[in-house]
Structures are given as C-alpha cells and as structure tokens.
Scaffold this motif. Structure first.
Motif, short mmCIF file in Angstrom:
data_model
loop_
_atom_site.label_atom_id
_atom_site.label_comp_id
_atom_site.label_asym_id
_atom_site.label_seq_id
_atom_site.Cartn_x
_atom_site.Cartn_y
_atom_site.Cartn_z
N LEU A 9 77.46 58.26 34.93
CA LEU A 9 76.53 58.55 36.01
C LEU A 9 75.15 58.84 35.42
O LEU A 9 75.04 59.32 34.28
CB LEU A 9 77.01 59.75 36.83
CG LEU A 9 78.34 59.56 37.58
CD1 LEU A 9 78.68 60.84 38.33
CD2 LEU A 9 78.26 58.41 38.54
N LYS A 10 74.11 58.58 36.16
CA LYS A 10 72.75 58.74 35.66
C LYS A 10 72.39 60.20 35.39
O LYS A 10 72.84 61.10 36.10
CB LYS A 10 71.75 58.19 36.68
CG LYS A 10 71.84 56.71 36.87
CD LYS A 10 70.84 56.23 37.87
CE LYS A 10 70.95 54.74 38.09
NZ LYS A 10 69.99 54.26 39.06
N PRO A 15 87.14 67.49 29.71
CA PRO A 15 86.05 68.46 29.57
C PRO A 15 85.07 68.05 28.48
O PRO A 15 85.46 67.60 27.41
CB PRO A 15 86.78 69.75 29.18
CG PRO A 15 88.14 69.59 29.76
CD PRO A 15 88.44 68.13 29.64
N GLY A 16 83.80 68.18 28.78
CA GLY A 16 82.75 67.81 27.85
C GLY A 16 82.23 66.40 28.01
O GLY A 16 81.14 66.07 27.56
N ALA A 17 83.01 65.53 28.65
CA ALA A 17 82.61 64.14 28.84
C ALA A 17 81.93 63.97 30.19
O ALA A 17 82.30 64.62 31.16
CB ALA A 17 83.82 63.22 28.77
N PRO A 18 80.90 63.13 30.26
CA PRO A 18 80.23 62.90 31.54
C PRO A 18 81.13 62.14 32.51
O PRO A 18 82.04 61.42 32.09
CB PRO A 18 79.01 62.06 31.17
CG PRO A 18 79.38 61.41 29.89
CD PRO A 18 80.31 62.34 29.18
N CYS A 19 80.87 62.29 33.79
CA CYS A 19 81.64 61.58 34.82
C CYS A 19 81.31 60.09 34.80
O CYS A 19 80.22 59.68 34.40
CB CYS A 19 81.34 62.15 36.19
SG CYS A 19 82.08 63.75 36.48
N LEU A 20 82.28 59.30 35.25
CA LEU A 20 82.12 57.85 35.30
C LEU A 20 82.14 57.38 36.75
O LEU A 20 82.81 57.97 37.59
CB LEU A 20 83.24 57.17 34.53
CG LEU A 20 83.40 57.60 33.08
CD1 LEU A 20 84.64 56.94 32.48
CD2 LEU A 20 82.18 57.27 32.27
N ASP A 21 81.43 56.28 37.02
CA ASP A 21 81.47 55.71 38.36
C ASP A 21 82.67 54.78 38.47
O ASP A 21 83.50 54.71 37.57
CB ASP A 21 80.15 55.00 38.70
CG ASP A 21 79.85 53.82 37.78
OD1 ASP A 21 80.71 53.45 36.96
OD2 ASP A 21 78.74 53.28 37.89
N THR A 22 82.77 54.06 39.56
CA THR A 22 83.93 53.20 39.80
C THR A 22 84.02 52.02 38.81
O THR A 22 85.09 51.47 38.62
CB THR A 22 83.91 52.64 41.23
OG1 THR A 22 82.68 51.95 41.44
CG2 THR A 22 84.06 53.75 42.24
N ARG A 23 82.90 51.67 38.18
CA ARG A 23 82.89 50.57 37.22
C ARG A 23 83.12 51.04 35.79
O ARG A 23 83.15 50.24 34.87
CB ARG A 23 81.55 49.82 37.29
CG ARG A 23 81.32 49.16 38.62
CD ARG A 23 79.94 48.57 38.70
NE ARG A 23 79.00 49.68 38.63
CZ ARG A 23 77.72 49.54 38.34
NH1 ARG A 23 77.21 48.37 38.10
NH2 ARG A 23 76.93 50.59 38.30
N GLY A 24 83.22 52.37 35.59
CA GLY A 24 83.44 52.89 34.25
C GLY A 24 82.17 53.21 33.50
O GLY A 24 82.21 53.48 32.31
N SER A 25 81.02 53.17 34.18
CA SER A 25 79.75 53.51 33.56
C SER A 25 79.42 54.98 33.81
O SER A 25 79.81 55.54 34.83
CB SER A 25 78.62 52.65 34.15
OG SER A 25 78.89 51.29 33.94
#
Length: 58
Positions: A36-37, A24-34
């Motif tokens: 999301l925009k 909670p509080g952290a932005p979501c990550l894509d499959t590469r660990g970056s």
C-alpha cells in the motif's frame, strides 16, 4: 556488529493484519500483492491493534 531491530513508526504494524495476513512489521498488501502507498495499513489492522491495546490495559 550488533544486530538491531527495525524501528516501527506505525504502531499498527506490531500486529498481524487480519485482512491481508501480513506478519508483524511488514506493510499491508493490496489485492494484487503490492504494498500500500506511503506505508499505510488496512483499517482492520488498526482497529485490531486498538482493541488489543484496550484489552491489555483493562
């Protein structure tokens, strides 16, 4: 100086993401660990938050 909690502008960030397991509080990550925009979150996380709020109000 008093410590302040960060302001969460997206209500879906209050819950853990069921897709990428971000806390909670952290932005979501894509499959590469970056991140999301533009502070976007996965649809699964938004749906989970809406379901949780609906159960809480019922």
């Amino acid at each position: 100086m008093a410590r302040r909690e960060p302001t969460i502008h997206n209500p879906a960030l209050v819950v853990t993401c069921p897709r990428c397991r971000c806390v909670p509080g952290a932005p979501c990550l894509d499959t590469r660990g970056s991140r999301l925009k533009d502070g976007r979150v996965h649809r699964d996380r938004t749906a989970f938050h809406r379901d949780r709020e609906a159960r809480r109000r019922a």
